[in-house]
Design a protein around this motif. Structure first.
Motif, mmCIF file in Angstrom:
data_model
loop_
_atom_site.group_PDB
_atom_site.id
_atom_site.type_symbol
_atom_site.label_atom_id
_atom_site.label_comp_id
_atom_site.label_asym_id
_atom_site.label_seq_id
_atom_site.Cartn_x
_atom_site.Cartn_y
_atom_site.Cartn_z
ATOM 1 N N LEU A 57 -7.058 -1.739 -10.900
ATOM 2 C CA LEU A 57 -5.839 -0.925 -10.986
ATOM 3 C C LEU A 57 -5.010 -1.067 -9.705
ATOM 4 N N ASN A 58 -5.707 -1.187 -8.565
ATOM 5 C CA ASN A 58 -5.004 -1.382 -7.299
ATOM 6 C C ASN A 58 -4.179 -2.665 -7.317
ATOM 7 N N VAL A 72 -2.297 5.823 -5.205
ATOM 8 C CA VAL A 72 -3.398 4.865 -5.085
ATOM 9 C C VAL A 72 -4.371 5.307 -4.001
ATOM 10 N N ARG A 84 -13.298 -1.438 -11.412
ATOM 11 C CA ARG A 84 -12.193 -0.948 -12.246
ATOM 12 C C ARG A 84 -11.083 -0.341 -11.389
ATOM 13 N N HIS A 85 -11.480 0.418 -10.357
ATOM 14 C CA HIS A 85 -10.480 1.011 -9.476
ATOM 15 C C HIS A 85 -9.696 -0.072 -8.734
#
Length: 349
Positions: A35-36, A172, A31-32
């Motif tokens: 987003l990146n 980020v 998930r991270h």
């Protein structure tokens, strides 16, 4: 026999918990990273458009840098996706697994370790991609410096793109770093290193564009793009080296020495003859050969092995410790020697 079966059942349940915990971490990491991708995509588009409008070579180099972030993050996501496929009957959709029941043979644990290593493989590929893009940026910057006729002073609008990129990449980096430490995930840690380098390159881009515009220095834009390329090269080489060492089965000697000393101090262990730790993705496993009393029976050695594995898991987070035994020749009694001699005579017959 019943106690052994119950213990094996408990051991399998413990492995299931470890596996599910690792998969939960991988899902969170995925998930991270998603987003990146959105962050990198937005920055790349903004910088590319503004670089074309402002004629900034440095901002265009930074856009390429963030484009490499999209590629590297996508590769990391592929590696994590393969690592999560615990119910498939193949590895990476290519290599079929045996048709017999893996759970009964214990091979499922070894197969999953293999899948976890795919994350490291794609982290390695990420480093290679970053190195390739950095060389392209450096060559482009050198070409620009050697061609005075093509040098221009960037328009002020380029500052907007560099400023937006700097702020987003710092955010980020912060979230990747925090999540990487919390989840102990190599992909997020690698991504955090990448995003930190991206944040610094964006800040450098901002400063160089401002300097070139304020002081009317035509060569500063091209020179800074070379520095951006060198920074990308450093980050890619660092990721490549760390991943290569993990895949080459290198492990920190100091950590292995700590493992050795801990096992050596356990009651019942005379000495540690050999110890080797391994990385399987983010998981650590240990193979150890210990010297014990030659008169120790099978049940005692089995209990000792389980005790060692429990201590290593609690103290160091080692997921699996494979223990082998060697007899201490100093503790062999005369009756044991006679028994060994009789066994040898029987085998000769």
């Amino acid at each position: 026999m019943r106690d052994v079966n119950e213990h094996l059942k408990k051991e399998y349940e413990d492995w299931e918990k470890v596996q599910q915990n690792e998969l939960t971490k991988l899902n969170s990491a995925m998930r991270h990273l998603l987003l990146n991708v959105f962050a990198y995509l937005a920055i790349s588009i903004i910088e590319w458009i503004l670089a074309s409008m402002s004629h900034s070579q440095t901002l265009r180099a930074d856009a390429f840098n963030n484009l490499s972030g999209i590629i590297s993050t996508a590769l990391l996501m592929i590696g994590i996706h393969i690592a999560r496929d615990i119910d498939d009957d193949d590895i990476a959709g290519v290599f079929p697994l045996p048709k017999h029941n893996l759970r009964k043979t214990g091979n499922d644990q070894r197969v999953q370790f293999t899948r976890f290593r795919y994350e490291t493989i794609f982290t390695l590929v990420t480093g290679i991609v970053m190195i390739a893009i950095s060389l392209s940026v450096i060559i482009s910057g050198i070409t620009g410096l050697l061609s005075p006729d093509t040098r221009v002073i960037p328009q002020p609008i380029a500052l907007v793109g560099a400023g937006i990129a700097s702020v987003i990449m710092l955010l980020v980096w912060y979230f990747n770093k925090r999540a990487g430490r919390k989840l102990k995930n190599a992909s997020l840690i690698a991504s955090a290193q990448d995003s930190l380098s991206d944040a610094f390159t964006s800040l450098g881009t901002l400063i160089s564009i401002a300097g070139a515009w304020i002081f009317k220095i035509t060569w500063l834009d091209g020179a800074t793009s070379i520095l951006v390329g060198l920074f990308i090269l450093y980050s890619g080489a660092r990721i490549f080296i760390e991943s290569s060492l993990n895949l080459a089965d290198y492990f920190d000697p100091q950590a292995e020495d700590d493992f050795r000393q801990t096992i050596k101090n356990i009651h019942g262990v005379t000495a540690v003859d050999e110890l080797k730790a391994h990385y399987n993705g983010n998981l650590v496993t240990v193979d150890v050969v210990i010297v014990v009393d030659a008169n120790m029976n099978v049940l005692e050695s089995y209990n000792l092995a389980e005790h060692i594995e429990s201590i290593m898991r609690v103290k160091f987070g080692v997921i699996d410790t494979d223990v082998s035994f060697l007899p201490d020749t100093k503790t062999i009694t005369s009756s044991t020697q006679k028994r060994l001699l009789r066994n040898r005579r029987k085998h000769r017959r």
